[in-house]
Enzyme design. Structure first.
Site, short mmCIF file in Angstrom:
data_model
loop_
_atom_site.label_atom_id
_atom_site.label_comp_id
_atom_site.label_asym_id
_atom_site.label_seq_id
_atom_site.Cartn_x
_atom_site.Cartn_y
_atom_site.Cartn_z
N PRO A 116 30.58 83.23 47.98
CA PRO A 116 29.98 83.54 46.61
C PRO A 116 29.04 84.79 46.79
CG PRO A 116 28.98 81.60 47.49
CD PRO A 116 30.24 81.88 48.30
N ASN A 117 29.13 85.66 45.84
CA ASN A 117 28.39 86.77 45.71
C ASN A 117 29.10 88.12 46.45
OD1 ASN A 117 26.38 85.45 43.63
ND2 ASN A 117 25.57 84.64 45.35
N ARG A 142 24.79 94.63 44.99
CA ARG A 142 24.04 93.54 45.49
C ARG A 142 23.25 94.04 46.67
NH1 ARG A 142 24.74 88.39 48.47
NH2 ARG A 142 22.77 87.28 48.15
N TYR A 168 23.10 94.62 52.40
CA TYR A 168 24.38 94.44 52.55
C TYR A 168 25.15 95.68 52.46
CZ TYR A 168 23.11 89.64 51.44
OH TYR A 168 22.63 88.33 51.55
N ASN A 180 33.42 84.72 55.78
CA ASN A 180 31.98 84.92 55.71
C ASN A 180 31.75 83.80 54.50
OD1 ASN A 180 29.65 85.65 54.68
ND2 ASN A 180 29.94 87.84 55.07
N ALA A 217 26.57 82.03 51.03
CA ALA A 217 25.38 81.04 50.82
C ALA A 217 25.84 79.71 51.06
CB ALA A 217 24.98 81.00 49.31
N ASP A 270 33.67 71.02 56.67
CA ASP A 270 34.87 69.87 57.07
C ASP A 270 36.32 70.70 57.06
OD1 ASP A 270 33.06 67.96 57.60
OD2 ASP A 270 33.51 66.98 55.77
N GLU A 293 33.31 82.91 62.27
CA GLU A 293 32.47 83.15 61.16
C GLU A 293 31.85 84.61 61.22
OE1 GLU A 293 28.14 80.68 59.94
OE2 GLU A 293 29.46 79.96 61.27
N HIS A 338 28.81 87.51 59.32
CA HIS A 338 27.87 87.69 58.29
C HIS A 338 27.50 89.15 58.43
CE1 HIS A 338 27.38 83.65 57.34
NE2 HIS A 338 27.40 83.24 58.67
N ARG A 370 16.23 86.75 58.50
CA ARG A 370 15.96 86.70 57.33
C ARG A 370 15.24 85.26 56.88
NH1 ARG A 370 20.95 87.66 53.72
NH2 ARG A 370 19.43 87.98 52.20
#
Length: 154
Positions: free
Chosen positions: A10-11, A18, A23, A78, A81, A91, A105, A107, A114
């Site tokens: 999301p986002n 944003r 970012y 990524n 949130a 899962d 993973e 970011h 943060r």
């Protein structure tokens, strides 16, 4: 053709506008182009296809992880949130790694630098690896980490 699923939560469809101080100022399309250029530069007997996707929908992201298992496709994820609380996504990510596929993973920012609520990832414990804090280079480093799974000579 070897493929890599690059999944974004999301986002992240708002990259470029944003919080550019966190970012960066480039959008998702720029990320896709950067990864495609990197993939083309990798010496490989077959081309490497970057399949970049973004959704704000947890169920869709989970379905894409199922797809990775079914098609035996490595994943750069990524979770955005969802990183901090989605046990359903965790899962589904575990299904990927339990199938013997890498899931890295990533970011853009460093969650540990943060707000406190961002310090915990429910995904990290089932991921093959975690790369954070290097902007779009986090994704590029993840692609390098996938090389042994994409090229027989790597």
């Amino acid at each position: 053709m070897a493929s890599v699923l690059v999944l974004n939560g999301p986002n992240l469809g708002r990259l470029g506008s944003r919080e550019p101080d966190v970012y960066g100022s480039q959008d998702l399309e720029a990320l896709g182009e950067l990864l495609r250029v990197d993939a083309e530069a990798i010496p490989s007997p077959e081309p490497i296809r970057i399949d970049l996707r973004q959704t704000n929908d947890e169920a869709e992201l989970i379905s894409w992880l199922y797809e990775a298992v079914d098609t035996k496709t490595p994943v750069i994820l990524n979770p955005a949130a969802f990183t901090h609380y989605s046990y359903a996504l965790r899962d589904a990510a575990a299904l990927v790694t339990k199938a013997g596929l890498p899931l890295i993973e990533v970011h853009i920012s460093n969650p540990h630098a943060r707000e406190t609520f961002r310090h915990t990832s429910v995904i990290s414990g089932v991921a093959s690896g975690v790369i954070a804090g290097f902007g779009f280079t986090s994704y590029r480093l993840a692609l390098i980490g996938l090389l042994p799974f994409l090229t027989p000579e790597a």
